[in-house]
Enzyme design. Structure first.
Site, PDB file in Angstrom:
ATOM      1  N   HIS B   8      -3.294   9.477  38.799  1.00  0.00           N
ATOM      2  CA  HIS B   8      -4.442   9.789  39.641  1.00  0.00           C
ATOM      3  C   HIS B   8      -4.887   8.587  40.456  1.00  0.00           C
ATOM      4  CE1 HIS B   8      -6.558   8.364  35.879  1.00  0.00           C
ATOM      5  NE2 HIS B   8      -7.320   7.748  36.766  1.00  0.00           N
ATOM      6  N   HIS B  91      -9.574   2.841  42.125  1.00  0.00           N
ATOM      7  CA  HIS B  91      -8.437   2.379  41.309  1.00  0.00           C
ATOM      8  C   HIS B  91      -7.272   3.353  41.404  1.00  0.00           C
ATOM      9  CE1 HIS B  91     -10.477   5.105  38.372  1.00  0.00           C
ATOM     10  NE2 HIS B  91      -9.263   5.310  37.897  1.00  0.00           N
ATOM     11  N   GLU B 140      -5.174   1.082  36.513  1.00  0.00           N
ATOM     12  CA  GLU B 140      -5.300   1.653  35.173  1.00  0.00           C
ATOM     13  C   GLU B 140      -3.907   2.044  34.682  1.00  0.00           C
ATOM     14  OE1 GLU B 140      -7.818   5.096  35.091  1.00  0.00           O
ATOM     15  OE2 GLU B 140      -7.505   5.478  32.952  1.00  0.00           O
TER      16      GLU B 140
END
Lengths: 149, 149
Positions: B8, B91, B140
């Site tokens: 994502h 992010h 991440e």
């Protein structure tokens, strides 16, 4: 308007070769295109392919990382890199079936379109939308390459 | 280390409900999760699914858009929104097979890891890497949900 595939995430970088080495050596990418110039956009480009499933190397199905380095002093990403010297996330690009229909849709929604429709890095027509009208995201809309999926 | 799936893109927003309406009404998304609180990360979250192929609505195979709104004054995205009042790209998140192995890999590469490994929005272990060590991108790393693909 139907939400299209997330084709790529544009990452601005001051050093394309170093970024390619980073994706290859640190992130473990195995499919990275040769860099090429895109004078219409004022950038030098390389695409990093991501797999659809972790570990499934070589897949071309995932959202790509588009690494862009300024091409010339007039490049539109010079200002972005002045604010973000290490580089960073620059834009997102969604696919649509018909670029003219999409342009009319966003115009009808009152969204500011940045310049004319032109040919993008995948060889199909694209345009950009103003980040202030798009939740702070510089957004590229591209016509889906025919026969690419 | 092998490059994993781009799970994502995290988009910070000052108004989660307005952002959900934007993705539904302007961008044409049809699959958006109900918002939920993620107190460990100090954010309220909703995921927008993107299709694999433009027009293939309802597919869950694409990279997701993760909309995040601050949860509480101590939220780690408060400072980001102070700099970017309209919101924006916050992010990127890549999947890995084994979170401990990935953590050891990035530590060995001299990359700064932000805090302990913890449970993320998909219910699997995650950690964040410092943007200054990652070409300006807050990154991440998440363990791939088992059986999800």
């Amino acid at each position: 308007m139907k939400l299209g595939r997330l084709n790529h995430i544009g990452i601005a970088t001051p050093d394309l070769e170093a970024s390619i080495a980073f994706y290859r050596d640190v992130m473990g990418a195995t499919v990275i295109t040769e860099p090429f110039d895109l004078p219409e956009q004022g950038v030098k480009v390389a695409f990093v392919n991501t797999p659809q499933v972790a570990g499934e190397l070589g897949s071309v199905g995932g959202t790509q990382i588009e690494l862009i380095e300024p091409l010339g002093a007039e490049s539109p990403i010079v200002a972005f890199l002045a604010r973000n010297p290490a580089g960073g996330q620059h834009h997102l690009c969604y696919e649509v079936e018909d670029i003219a229909e999409a342009r009319a849709w966003f115009e009808g929604q009152g969204k500011r379109i940045l310049g004319p429709t032109r040919i993008g890095a995948h060889g199909t027509p694209i345009f950009f939308l103003h980040p202030k009208d798009m939740l702070g995201q510089l957004t590229e809309i591209m016509e889906r390459p025919h026969g690419a999926h």
